[in-house]
Enzyme design. Structure first.
Site, PDB file in Angstrom:
ATOM      1  N   ASP A  67       0.820  -1.216   0.000  1.00 40.70           N
ATOM      2  CA  ASP A  67       0.000   0.000   0.000  1.00 40.70           C
ATOM      3  C   ASP A  67       0.855   1.268   0.000  1.00 40.70           C
ATOM      4  O   ASP A  67       2.077   1.195   0.166  1.00 40.70           O
ATOM      5  CB  ASP A  67      -0.959  -0.001   1.211  1.00 40.70           C
ATOM      6  CG  ASP A  67      -0.283  -0.451   2.505  1.00 40.70           C
ATOM      7  OD1 ASP A  67       0.948  -0.382   2.585  1.00 40.70           O
ATOM      8  OD2 ASP A  67      -1.001  -0.873   3.427  1.00 40.70           O
ATOM      9  N   ASN A 135      -7.281  -2.901  14.497  1.00 37.70           N
ATOM     10  CA  ASN A 135      -8.680  -3.224  14.206  1.00 37.70           C
ATOM     11  C   ASN A 135      -8.810  -4.425  13.269  1.00 37.70           C
ATOM     12  O   ASN A 135      -9.879  -4.669  12.710  1.00 37.70           O
ATOM     13  CB  ASN A 135      -9.399  -2.010  13.611  1.00 37.70           C
ATOM     14  CG  ASN A 135      -8.766  -1.540  12.300  1.00 37.70           C
ATOM     15  OD1 ASN A 135      -7.839  -2.160  11.800  1.00 37.70           O
ATOM     16  ND2 ASN A 135      -9.278  -0.456  11.747  1.00 37.70           N
ATOM     17  N   HIS A 137      -7.129  -4.875  10.414  1.00 38.20           N
ATOM     18  CA  HIS A 137      -6.902  -4.645   8.978  1.00 38.20           C
ATOM     19  C   HIS A 137      -5.607  -5.306   8.518  1.00 38.20           C
ATOM     20  O   HIS A 137      -4.679  -5.496   9.302  1.00 38.20           O
ATOM     21  CB  HIS A 137      -6.955  -3.154   8.615  1.00 38.20           C
ATOM     22  CG  HIS A 137      -5.790  -2.307   9.020  1.00 38.20           C
ATOM     23  ND1 HIS A 137      -5.932  -1.042   9.549  1.00 38.20           N
ATOM     24  CD2 HIS A 137      -4.451  -2.512   8.952  1.00 38.20           C
ATOM     25  CE1 HIS A 137      -4.736  -0.528   9.774  1.00 38.20           C
ATOM     26  NE2 HIS A 137      -3.828  -1.393   9.433  1.00 38.20           N
ATOM     27  N   GLU A 142      -9.701  -2.012   5.588  1.00 42.88           N
ATOM     28  CA  GLU A 142     -10.292  -1.707   6.887  1.00 42.88           C
ATOM     29  C   GLU A 142     -11.525  -2.582   7.142  1.00 42.88           C
ATOM     30  O   GLU A 142     -12.071  -3.183   6.204  1.00 42.88           O
ATOM     31  CB  GLU A 142     -10.692  -0.226   6.916  1.00 42.88           C
ATOM     32  CG  GLU A 142      -9.497   0.740   6.801  1.00 42.88           C
ATOM     33  CD  GLU A 142      -8.743   0.922   8.119  1.00 42.88           C
ATOM     34  OE1 GLU A 142      -8.648  -0.031   8.914  1.00 42.88           O
ATOM     35  OE2 GLU A 142      -8.231   2.043   8.341  1.00 42.88           O
TER      36      GLU A 142
HETATM   37  C1  GLP Z   1      -0.429   0.066   8.432  1.00 42.42           C
HETATM   38  C2  GLP Z   1      -0.094  -0.770   7.208  1.00 42.42           C
HETATM   39  C3  GLP Z   1      -0.255  -2.229   7.508  1.00 42.42           C
HETATM   40  C4  GLP Z   1       0.445  -2.573   8.798  1.00 42.42           C
HETATM   41  C5  GLP Z   1      -0.209  -1.824   9.931  1.00 42.42           C
HETATM   42  C6  GLP Z   1       0.391  -2.134  11.293  1.00 42.42           C
HETATM   43  O1  GLP Z   1      -1.756   0.305   8.579  1.00 42.42           O
HETATM   44  N1  GLP Z   1      -0.897  -0.422   6.088  1.00 42.42           N
HETATM   45  O2  GLP Z   1       0.275  -2.968   6.423  1.00 42.42           O
HETATM   46  O3  GLP Z   1       0.359  -3.950   9.029  1.00 42.42           O
HETATM   47  O4  GLP Z   1       0.000  -0.451   9.664  1.00 42.42           O
HETATM   48  O5  GLP Z   1       1.466  -1.290  11.552  1.00 42.42           O
HETATM   49  P1  GLP Z   1       2.485  -1.474  12.728  1.00 42.42           P
HETATM   50  O6  GLP Z   1       3.356  -2.606  12.332  1.00 42.42           O
HETATM   51  O7  GLP Z   1       3.236  -0.173  12.782  1.00 42.42           O
HETATM   52  O8  GLP Z   1       1.705  -1.743  13.951  1.00 42.42           O
END
Ligand code: GLP
Length: 245
Positions: A67, A135, A137, A142
């Site tokens: 993304d 959440n 995702h 989402e």
């Molecule tokens: C973002 C990314 C996800 C990732 C998530 C968790 O939303 N789009 O791909 O898994 O964050 O991030 P973190 O690893 O910083 O908790």
């Protein structure tokens, strides 16, 4: 799902890096799907170390990131492109033309089609690395996202905004939209590794593994995939009811 519970963030990262290094060695022409966020940072450091110390070769590896935020200046240090460059790509011998992130300039309707096509043209993703949002995702799919969704533009939820705005110098600079691979795109990967660490992921991990698959918890779709390895630390596994712990 194969569920591996390890002690802490370091062990999760070691385990993930070992699997990815092995995969790259065994499949030098592989296509990898890559994730951002805090979770894979140490894994990426370990991949860099292995590239230098064990001469693991990335010359013919192709990558697709999950993304990218929409609305940032393309040179912003907060972009996922910048993250990947700094934390992984510039330290490996991967070819720049083999690196793919969704484009955020020009016509977004065309960009989503192009990204999906470029994954298909590369022969699909052999191994996809994932994190998970608080959440539930995955990528930026989402809660409420249809399981059939391919690459698309997503509106980020207030929970995601508050979880991720700490990565921005000024939290209000965090975009509220992103372009993301869809759940269907992710499910087409041949194999998937999902990483989760810390207490703030415990509810999402429990729901992903123990709830009936539903759009309410996007990561629960992974129960329908036959080659998923979930590597979680004890804190992230702490709400599992099953005897896995
Ligand atoms: C973002 C990314 C996800 C990732 C998530 C968790 O939303 N789009 O791909 O898994 O964050 O991030 P973190 O690893 O910083 O908790």
């Amino acid at each position: 799902m194969e569920i591996i519970i390890v002690k802490d963030y370091e062990q999760m990262s070691q385990h993930a890096a070992t699997l990815i290094n092995q995969f790259v060695q065994d499949n030098p022409y592989a296509t990898l799907g890559l994730a951002t966020g805090h979770t894979p940072e140490r894994t990426y450091k370990l991949l860099i170390e292995a590239h230098h110390d064990l001469h693991i070769d990335w010359t013919n590896i192709t990558t697709f990131n999950l993304d990218e935020y929409i609305g940032l200046n393309p040179n912003s240090p907060h972009s996922y492109r910048a993250y990947m460059q700094e934390k992984l790509f510039k330290h490996l011998n991967i070819k720049p033309q083999n690196i793919h992130l969704p484009s955020i300039t020009g016509d977004m309707a065309q960009n989503v089609i192009n990204y999906e096509k470029s994954i298909t043209n590369a022969g699909g993703i052999n191994l996809q690395l994932l994190g998970i949002g608080q959440n539930g995702h995955i990528a930026f799919n989402e809660p409420g996202t249809d399981f059939e969704t391919t690459t698309h533009v997503a509106n980020l939820t207030p929970m995601t905004l508050s979880a991720n705005n700490r990565y921005f110098k000024t939290p209000t600079d965090m975009p509220s939209k992103a372009i993301t691979m869809g759940l269907k795109t992710i499910m087409q990967a041949q194999a998937i590794i999902l990483l989760a660490s810390g207490q703030d992921k415990a509810t999402a991990v429990q729901q992903m593994i123990e709830n009936e698959p539903s759009a309410k918890v996007p990561a629960s779709i992974l129960q329908n995939h036959n080659r998923v390895t979930v590597i979680v630390d004890q804190q992230a596994a702490s709400k599992l009811k099953q005897v896995l712990r």
